[in-house]
Design an enzyme around this catalytic site. Structure first.
Site, short mmCIF file in Angstrom:
data_model
loop_
_atom_site.label_atom_id
_atom_site.label_comp_id
_atom_site.label_asym_id
_atom_site.label_seq_id
_atom_site.Cartn_x
_atom_site.Cartn_y
_atom_site.Cartn_z
CG HIS A 1 7.27 -9.02 -5.21
ND1 HIS A 1 7.02 -9.77 -6.34
CD2 HIS A 1 6.38 -7.98 -5.25
CE1 HIS A 1 6.04 -9.18 -7.03
NE2 HIS A 1 5.65 -8.10 -6.40
CG HIS B 1 0.32 -2.36 -10.60
ND1 HIS B 1 -0.49 -3.14 -9.80
CD2 HIS B 1 1.58 -2.80 -10.36
CE1 HIS B 1 0.24 -4.00 -9.11
NE2 HIS B 1 1.51 -3.81 -9.44
CE1 TYR C 1 -0.20 -2.61 -2.17
CE2 TYR C 1 -0.74 -4.89 -1.71
CZ TYR C 1 0.13 -3.95 -2.20
OH TYR C 1 1.33 -4.34 -2.73
CG ASP D 1 6.73 -2.20 -6.51
OD1 ASP D 1 6.98 -3.21 -7.20
OD2 ASP D 1 5.83 -2.17 -5.66
CG HIS E 1 3.92 -1.02 -1.14
ND1 HIS E 1 4.67 -0.19 -1.94
CD2 HIS E 1 3.79 -2.18 -1.83
CE1 HIS E 1 4.96 -0.81 -3.07
NE2 HIS E 1 4.45 -2.03 -3.02
CG ASP F 1 3.69 -6.28 -3.06
OD1 ASP F 1 4.22 -5.19 -2.76
OD2 ASP F 1 3.75 -6.79 -4.19
CG HIS G 1 0.81 -9.18 -6.33
ND1 HIS G 1 0.54 -8.53 -7.53
CD2 HIS G 1 1.93 -8.61 -5.85
CE1 HIS G 1 1.45 -7.58 -7.72
NE2 HIS G 1 2.30 -7.61 -6.72
CD GLU H 1 4.74 -5.49 -9.37
OE1 GLU H 1 4.31 -6.11 -8.38
OE2 GLU H 1 3.99 -4.92 -10.19
FE1 FEO Z 1 4.11 -6.42 -6.28
FE2 FEO Z 1 4.88 -3.76 -4.44
O1 FEO Z 1 5.08 -4.93 -5.85
#
Ligand code: FEO
Length: 396
Positions: A79, A23, A192, A83, A225, A164, A145, A81
């Site tokens: 998701h 981030h 996390y 990544d 992750h 996530d 999130h 995002e």
């Molecule tokens: Fe919210 Fe691993 O991205």
């Protein structure tokens, strides 16, 4: 090459050993991370999530070792995002038109990110996608999130692809939780949770109850992750159930910054005083500028009470305290007690402003700010010890 998870599911993600911040620089990832992508081969072939954009070409070339890209029937993006969706532009250049399953919000975000008119298919909680022997079921998880987040459950193999949720920034070659050091992975899971999910704890609580009410057989939780929870996946669900309910342990954390050691001497005397009054409470002192900010926040998350200190500088507190207080505000900690302290030379507002900031962030302030003028002498140190002892009693 991919790695086998079950006879039908392979991990095709990217392990990022060198990632140390995430981030931007908001979150330290001292044990690296991974971007987990999964390839399901049933009668249909399905790709669940991709990897961070800098690894898109590497990801696709390794994916080609695993399957002919043209055999991929569906892509699921739990998701949006970057990544997890970052390799989509490169991938969809190779297989244009492949349906991308995601929530409506996921589509809106990906359109905002990539400005592409891909073949989006919107799904909601309870929607299913039969893929052969198994069926995929989608479960929206808004604000876990991001607003778009969802989980995907695969029947037959009984895997919850949770993105996530239940993840950790933890690089590993061995993939599964039973092959990793439990202390490391639980610490990273908690870090996390603290730094990414804690503001959304009420939603986590509701989502956990909803998932448990569905009565799904979950043999594995495969996040986006870190390790896959294969051995007793219920253990991380139990941890989340604790963490999302105003979590605290019998700990007091003292965080301070210091310019000429006066506030450090206060911090140490406070710890002394706490110990004199309560031999059972765990006390930790952390330097706001020298320790990792996200580790400090994780320690605050665990604590029932915190003492934050800074010398007064330019009618305020130090840069390190300023950054920390802003992160504390955003993380919405619940059910925590606090007080502030600090040395000063003439004006002395630093500790009062810290106290005000903690109160505005929802901490219960148990006593007025403790201040010491110039370098604390023996009497001032005694005052700090007495303050620490009274604080320990007040938060027992
Ligand atoms: Fe919210 Fe691993 O991205």
């Amino acid at each position: 090459m991919g790695k086998k998870i079950t006879s039908k599911v392979a991990w095709v993600g990217k392990t990022d050993w060198e990632l140390k911040t995430f981030h931007g620089h908001e979150l330290s990832t001292l044990r690296g991370s991974s971007y987990n992508s999964y390839l399901i081969r049933d009668k249909k072939t399905v790709l669940v999530d991709t990897v961070w954009q800098p690894y898109d070409k590497e990801f696709i070339s390794r994916l080609k070792e695993e399957t002919d890209l043209n055999k991929i029937d569906f892509i699921i993006i739990n998701h949006s995002e970057i990544d997890h969706s970052g390799a989509l532009p490169e991938l969809l250049r190779e297989i244009p038109g492949t349906p991308v399953y995601c929530t409506a919000k996921g589509e809106a975000i990906m359109r905002g990110h990539y400005h592409e008119d891909w073949n989006f298919v919107n799904v909601k909680t309870g929607d299913t996608l039969p893929i052969g022997d198994s069926t995929l079921t989608f479960i929206e998880a808004p604000m876990l999130h991001w607003p778009d987040t969802m989980f995907t459950y695969m029947s037959g193999e009984n895997i919850l692809f949770s993105n996530d949720g239940f993840g950790q920034h933890f690089a590993t070659e061995s993939l599964f939780n039973d092959l990793s050091d439990p202390a490391e992975i639980f610490y990273e899971a908690e870090k996390y949770y603290t730094n990414i999910l804690n503001p959304f704890s009420p939603m986590v609580s509701r989502k956990l109850k909803e998932i448990l009410s569905l009565g799904l057989q979950i043999d594995m939780i495969a996040p986006s992750h870190g390790v896959i929870w294969k051995e007793n996946p219920g253990q991380i669900i139990e941890k989340y159930a604790e963490w999302c309910e105003a979590y605290k342990e019998n700990r007091i954390t003292i965080v301070y910054d210091s310019m000429w050691n006066s506030t450090r001497l206060m911090a140490e005397a406070l710890a002394d005083g706490i110990y004199s009054a309560d031999k059972d409470v765990k006390v930790k002192i952390m330097h706001a500028a020298l320790e990792d900010k996200n580790d400090i926040l994780t320690e605050i998350f665990r604590s029932k009470a915190v003492l934050l200190g800074s010398p007064t500088v330019n009618n305020g507190y130090t840069y390190a305290l300023g950054g920390l207080l802003e992160m504390i505000r955003g993380l919405k900690f619940k059910n925590k007690k606090a007080a502030a302290f600090g040395s000063f030379g003439w004006s002395g507002e630093g500790a009062s402003l810290i106290s005000d900031s903690l109160a505005a962030s929802g901490f219960e302030i148990v006593s007025g700010p403790l201040k010491a003028k110039w370098v604390p002498d023996a009497a001032a140190i005694d005052e700090c010890r007495a303050y620490g002892a009274a604080f320990a009693e007040a938060v027992k």
